[in-house]
Design a protein around this motif. Structure first.
Motif, PDB file in Angstrom:
ATOM      1  N   GLY A 156      57.420  32.908  45.627  1.00 16.53           N
ATOM      2  CA  GLY A 156      58.561  32.475  44.825  1.00 16.53           C
ATOM      3  C   GLY A 156      58.088  31.570  43.707  1.00 16.53           C
ATOM      4  N   SER A 157      57.875  30.286  44.034  1.00 14.62           N
ATOM      5  CA  SER A 157      57.353  29.359  43.038  1.00 14.62           C
ATOM      6  C   SER A 157      55.886  29.034  43.286  1.00 14.62           C
ATOM      7  CB  SER A 157      58.176  28.069  43.048  1.00 14.62           C
ATOM      8  OG  SER A 157      58.162  27.479  44.332  1.00 14.62           O
ATOM      9  N   GLY A 158      55.286  29.612  44.316  1.00 16.17           N
ATOM     10  CA  GLY A 158      53.892  29.338  44.622  1.00 16.17           C
ATOM     11  C   GLY A 158      52.925  30.167  43.790  1.00 16.17           C
ATOM     12  N   ASP A 159      51.652  29.722  43.768  1.00 23.16           N
ATOM     13  CA  ASP A 159      50.594  30.441  43.061  1.00 23.16           C
ATOM     14  C   ASP A 159      49.946  31.465  43.984  1.00 23.16           C
ATOM     15  OD1 ASP A 159      51.141  28.743  40.986  1.00 23.16           O
ATOM     16  OD2 ASP A 159      49.379  27.466  41.296  1.00 23.16           O
ATOM     17  N   ILE A 160      49.288  32.447  43.378  1.00 23.15           N
ATOM     18  CA  ILE A 160      48.553  33.464  44.122  1.00 23.15           C
ATOM     19  C   ILE A 160      47.157  33.579  43.525  1.00 23.15           C
ATOM     20  CG2 ILE A 160      48.490  35.852  44.908  1.00 23.15           C
ATOM     21  CD1 ILE A 160      51.479  36.024  44.448  1.00 23.15           C
ATOM     22  N   ASP A 161      46.127  33.459  44.367  1.00 22.94           N
ATOM     23  CA  ASP A 161      44.740  33.604  43.931  1.00 22.94           C
ATOM     24  C   ASP A 161      44.078  34.710  44.736  1.00 22.94           C
ATOM     25  OD1 ASP A 161      43.807  31.484  41.921  1.00 22.94           O
ATOM     26  OD2 ASP A 161      44.938  30.288  43.376  1.00 22.94           O
ATOM     27  N   LEU A 162      43.427  35.628  44.036  1.00 25.36           N
ATOM     28  CA  LEU A 162      42.714  36.729  44.683  1.00 25.36           C
ATOM     29  C   LEU A 162      41.280  36.774  44.185  1.00 25.36           C
ATOM     30  CD1 LEU A 162      42.644  39.442  46.341  1.00 25.36           C
ATOM     31  CD2 LEU A 162      43.273  40.571  44.205  1.00 25.36           C
ATOM     32  N   SER A 163      40.332  36.944  45.114  1.00 21.40           N
ATOM     33  CA  SER A 163      38.923  37.137  44.763  1.00 21.40           C
ATOM     34  C   SER A 163      38.461  38.456  45.356  1.00 21.40           C
ATOM     35  CB  SER A 163      38.060  35.989  45.314  1.00 21.40           C
ATOM     36  OG  SER A 163      38.467  34.745  44.786  1.00 21.40           O
ATOM     37  N   LEU A 164      37.820  39.276  44.527  1.00 21.76           N
ATOM     38  CA  LEU A 164      37.332  40.570  44.990  1.00 21.76           C
ATOM     39  C   LEU A 164      35.851  40.712  44.657  1.00 21.76           C
ATOM     40  CD1 LEU A 164      40.088  43.215  44.088  1.00 21.76           C
ATOM     41  CD2 LEU A 164      39.440  42.386  46.351  1.00 21.76           C
ATOM     42  N   SER A 165      35.031  40.772  45.691  1.00 20.97           N
ATOM     43  CA  SER A 165      33.619  41.060  45.484  1.00 20.97           C
ATOM     44  C   SER A 165      33.260  42.460  45.965  1.00 20.97           C
ATOM     45  CB  SER A 165      32.757  40.029  46.233  1.00 20.97           C
ATOM     46  OG  SER A 165      32.990  40.095  47.628  1.00 20.97           O
ATOM     47  N   ARG A 166      34.186  43.099  46.719  1.00 25.44           N
ATOM     48  CA  ARG A 166      33.962  44.435  47.255  1.00 25.44           C
ATOM     49  C   ARG A 166      35.021  45.393  46.704  1.00 25.44           C
ATOM     50  NH1 ARG A 166      34.201  43.894  53.501  1.00 25.44           N
ATOM     51  NH2 ARG A 166      33.586  46.102  53.357  1.00 25.44           N
ATOM     52  N   GLN A 167      34.687  46.678  46.656  1.00 25.27           N
ATOM     53  CA  GLN A 167      35.562  47.684  46.081  1.00 25.27           C
ATOM     54  C   GLN A 167      36.765  47.947  46.988  1.00 25.27           C
ATOM     55  OE1 GLN A 167      35.492  49.330  43.119  1.00 25.27           O
ATOM     56  NE2 GLN A 167      37.382  50.368  43.726  1.00 25.27           N
ATOM     57  N   PRO A 168      38.006  47.717  46.505  1.00 24.32           N
ATOM     58  CA  PRO A 168      39.186  48.026  47.330  1.00 24.32           C
ATOM     59  C   PRO A 168      39.409  49.537  47.403  1.00 24.32           C
ATOM     60  CG  PRO A 168      39.866  47.278  45.157  1.00 24.32           C
ATOM     61  CD  PRO A 168      38.367  47.130  45.202  1.00 24.32           C
ATOM     62  N   ARG A 169      40.033  49.971  48.495  1.00 19.71           N
ATOM     63  CA  ARG A 169      40.315  51.390  48.675  1.00 19.71           C
ATOM     64  C   ARG A 169      41.728  51.756  48.263  1.00 19.71           C
ATOM     65  NH1 ARG A 169      37.689  50.269  53.685  1.00 19.71           N
ATOM     66  NH2 ARG A 169      39.754  50.164  54.662  1.00 19.71           N
ATOM     67  N   SER A 170      42.626  50.761  48.180  1.00 19.79           N
ATOM     68  CA  SER A 170      44.030  51.022  47.881  1.00 19.79           C
ATOM     69  C   SER A 170      44.534  50.021  46.848  1.00 19.79           C
ATOM     70  CB  SER A 170      44.880  50.941  49.153  1.00 19.79           C
ATOM     71  OG  SER A 170      44.486  51.900  50.098  1.00 19.79           O
ATOM     72  N   ASP A 171      45.775  50.217  46.421  1.00 17.04           N
ATOM     73  CA  ASP A 171      46.380  49.361  45.406  1.00 17.04           C
ATOM     74  C   ASP A 171      46.583  47.942  45.928  1.00 17.04           C
ATOM     75  OD1 ASP A 171      46.459  51.624  43.929  1.00 17.04           O
ATOM     76  OD2 ASP A 171      48.627  51.884  43.987  1.00 17.04           O
ATOM     77  N   LEU A 172      46.534  46.978  45.001  1.00 15.97           N
ATOM     78  CA  LEU A 172      46.786  45.578  45.316  1.00 15.97           C
ATOM     79  C   LEU A 172      47.872  45.067  44.376  1.00 15.97           C
ATOM     80  CD1 LEU A 172      43.334  45.943  45.226  1.00 15.97           C
ATOM     81  CD2 LEU A 172      43.648  43.926  46.650  1.00 15.97           C
TER      82      LEU A 172
END
Length: 631
Positions: A156-172
């Motif tokens: 809602g009002s919170g932040d979102i942080d994502l780190s990707l070092s590996r190849q994802p297989r599906s949508d994010l």
């Protein structure tokens, strides 16, 4: 450790100033474990504190639970439900009289396990998970690293942080209403990024502007990374990524209004989970903000995207080649006629114009959907309007509580009598107010439903139509019929990804009228109507044009087949029960396939789509028949 066996420890704590905002006096610690097999799901609910889930290589769920309060007496106002029911492991924290108490849930789970977690304002951290992930926090921070399966992170009002070092297989998919959405990506990844923001928008600090949207390709294609903040900022950075971890200090929690709190004493089912459907990745309140269950706009066909970059006059425009097609697919067992769960991407084959396509993204989709009930209330349905109302109410009770329902009716005109809502009582009241009269403008009603009532609603969408299908236009009566033709309607249907189910009520064979004539006298009771209309009896001479009914049935079949739905023609009340049960089952379990067409020509021509299951003759697959490659 044996499954379900808990170890409890009571610890007094002294917290120096600055360690956290909330005073912490005492905590009770326990540890519990459950065996986990392939296909199991972890469901976590915690409104205040912290949720941390890490993937590991053992076949068990190990949870460390800390209940934290100002004094020992306040610990009794916190309860954590821990259980395994079937294939689901549940961890639910309840706060009976919230006064800054909190719960820390430290969980280790098998990497391939599906995870659902939500709460009012917990900090949520996820790391090293390869199965589907669904997360929502109203005000808390969400951090994630190396999530490889289908992922949906909502704030809602919170932040979102994502780190990707590996190849994802599906949508994010990462979405916040007012918070900042950030992604740190290894330059070696291959994916397509779509960023949207009401505030600042940035790609690798090279392209930056205020408000708008941005598309970029990283590597050679692959899954979709969708970052969106309605009022906040969206940012993606390319850099060498290392796993991100939250600090171990307690997380400050602030009181929320009573309406946002979670008390099982006020909810007979316990917590905020619907008793009919214990796994609820999203809250059940209506959501008309356009922030939930959203994919990039217009994914119905093979699309070319626009990337916004700054030019000399301050505008932003840059073309990139992003062509992809999204399919909603249902699979049924021909022997049981039930939807089939647990399908894998490797089992599907997609053909476009006879050519095998590479599936770039796959998701087993049980996300909430928008369902529009479109009910024929013209004079031709007057004799059995009570049946339509009863069936519609019963059908809505088959649908999950977190799916949104709207109701529209039509005769010579169409009206939306109930906007999309999760409140089943409001839906039932709207249905009970329905009255039958007037002509039939079916084509106009379905066209308005697609382009007005469902406009702006993305994600999974479906329409269920109760009608005899005979537009007055078919009998030559243009004054009470539609203004558009069936051909014009069908062209619009071919360009939508909305699934349409049609329920054909054959009033011609069962003694209905065409809008200007009254039903047979003395036949108003529901019992008599069910006995004559639905049991196959013919109480009076057929009314209407036989050819018109035959054409109407064909058109309803065409509509359902094109969109991946089904047409039904019930002949008894038992058939009608089966119809809405099958539709609910169909919508409950679906699969999303995304592929880039091997035909890059955007020539406006029709592309035929066929989906098959490898080496399985006992399964039937349905999806839309194709799309027009937009020039």
């Amino acid at each position: 450790m044996l499954a379900g066996r808990a170890v409890r420890v009571l610890v007094w704590m002294a917290v120096s100033s600055g360690a956290c905002l909330a005073a912490v006096g005492v905590q009770a610690v326990e540890q519990v474990s459950f065996p986990a097999a392939a296909g199991d799901q972890l469901v976590i609910e915690n409104d205040f504190g912290r949720i941390r889930v890490q993937g590991w290589d053992r076949d068990e769920v190990l949870a460390t639970i800390r209940r934290i309060a100002v004094d020992a007496g306040r610990l009794n106002d916190i309860e954590v439900l821990k259980q395994k029911a079937g294939s689901r492991v549940y961890l639910r924290a309840f706060f009976y009289d919230y006064r800054s108490e909190s719960v820390y849930l430290e969980v280790k789970a098998p990497r391939h396990m599906a995870v659902s977690a939500w709460g009012a304002n917990p900090a949520i951290e996820l790391e090293g998970l390869e199965g589907p992930v669904r997360v929502q926090s109203q005000t808390g921070l969400i951090t994630a690293s190396d999530l490889l399966g289908a992922t949906s992170l909502l704030a809602g009002s919170g932040d979102i942080d994502l780190s990707l070092s590996r190849q994802p297989r599906s949508d994010l998919r990462l979405e916040s209403v007012r918070g900042a959405v950030r992604a740190r990506l290894s330059p070696q990844l291959s994916l397509r990024a779509w960023l949207r923001a009401g505030g600042r928008l940035s790609w690798n600090r090279e392209v930056e502007f205020q408000s708008g949207q941005l598309e970029r390709q990283l590597g050679v294609g692959g899954p979709l990374l969708y970052l969106a903040s309605i009022e906040g900022t969206s940012e993606a950075v390319l850099e060498e990524v290392h796993p991100f971890s939250l600090p171990d200090e307690p997380v400050a929690t602030q009181p929320l209004p009573p309406a946002a709190r979670n008390s099982p004493r006020d909810r007979p089912s316990g917590g905020s989970v619907d008793p009919e459907e214990p796994v609820r990745p999203y809250p059940s309140e209506p959501d008309d903000s356009g922030t939930q269950d959203r994919y990039p706009a217009d994914t119905s066909g093979s699309q070319g995207g626009e990337v916004l970059t700054q030019t000399g006059d301050g505008a932003y425009a840059l073309k990139v080649d992003v062509n992809w097609t999204r399919l909603n697919v249902s699979v049924r067992d021909i022997y049981t006629n039930r939807s089939v769960p647990g399908m894998r991407q490797s089992e599907f084959q997609v053909y476009e114009d006879g050519r095998l396509q590479a599936i770039e993204s796959f998701e087993s989709n049980e996300a909430p959907f928008d369902l529009l009930l479109l009910l024929d209330v013209s004079g031709s349905t007057k004799a059995y309007i009570d049946l339509i109302k009863e069936a519609s109410v019963r059908f809505t009770r088959e649908i999950k509580s977190n799916d949104r329902i709207a109701v529209a009716v039509f005769n010579s005109d169409s009206r939306l009598i109930q906007p999309f809502t999760n409140d089943r009582r409001e839906v039932e009241r709207a249905i009970q107010r329905i009255r039958s009269r007037g002509g039939t403008a079916f084509y106009d009603a379905l066209d308005v439903s697609l382009h007005q009532y469902l406009a702006g609603r993305e994600g999974r969408k479906a329409i269920v139509v109760f009608t005899d299908g005979v537009d007055n236009q078919l009998t030559g009566d243009w004054s009470d019929g539609s203004r558009i033709t069936f051909g014009e309607l069908f062209r619009g249907i071919q360009e939508t990804d909305t699934i349409i189910y049609t329920i054909f009520l054959d009033t011609e064979e069962r003694g209905g009228s065409r809008g200007r004539r009254s039903p047979p006298r003395g036949r108003g009771g529901l019992g008599e109507i069910l006995g004559d209309i639905l049991s196959g009896g013919r109480p009076s001479s057929p009314l209407g044009d036989e050819e018109a009914y035959r054409e109407a049935r064909r058109q309803l079949q065409e509509i359902a087949d094109q969109t991946g739905g089904r047409m039904y023609s019930p002949t008894s009340i038992y058939d009608l029960d089966r119809v809405y049960s099958e539709i609910a089952d169909d919508l409950r379990i679906q699969y999303t396939l995304i592929y880039s067409s091997s035909n890059a020509e955007q020539d406006g021509r029709w592309r035929e789509i066929r989906v098959e299951i490898r080496d399985r003759r006992d399964l039937v697959v349905r999806t839309r028949r194709g799309y027009y490659a937009k020039p």
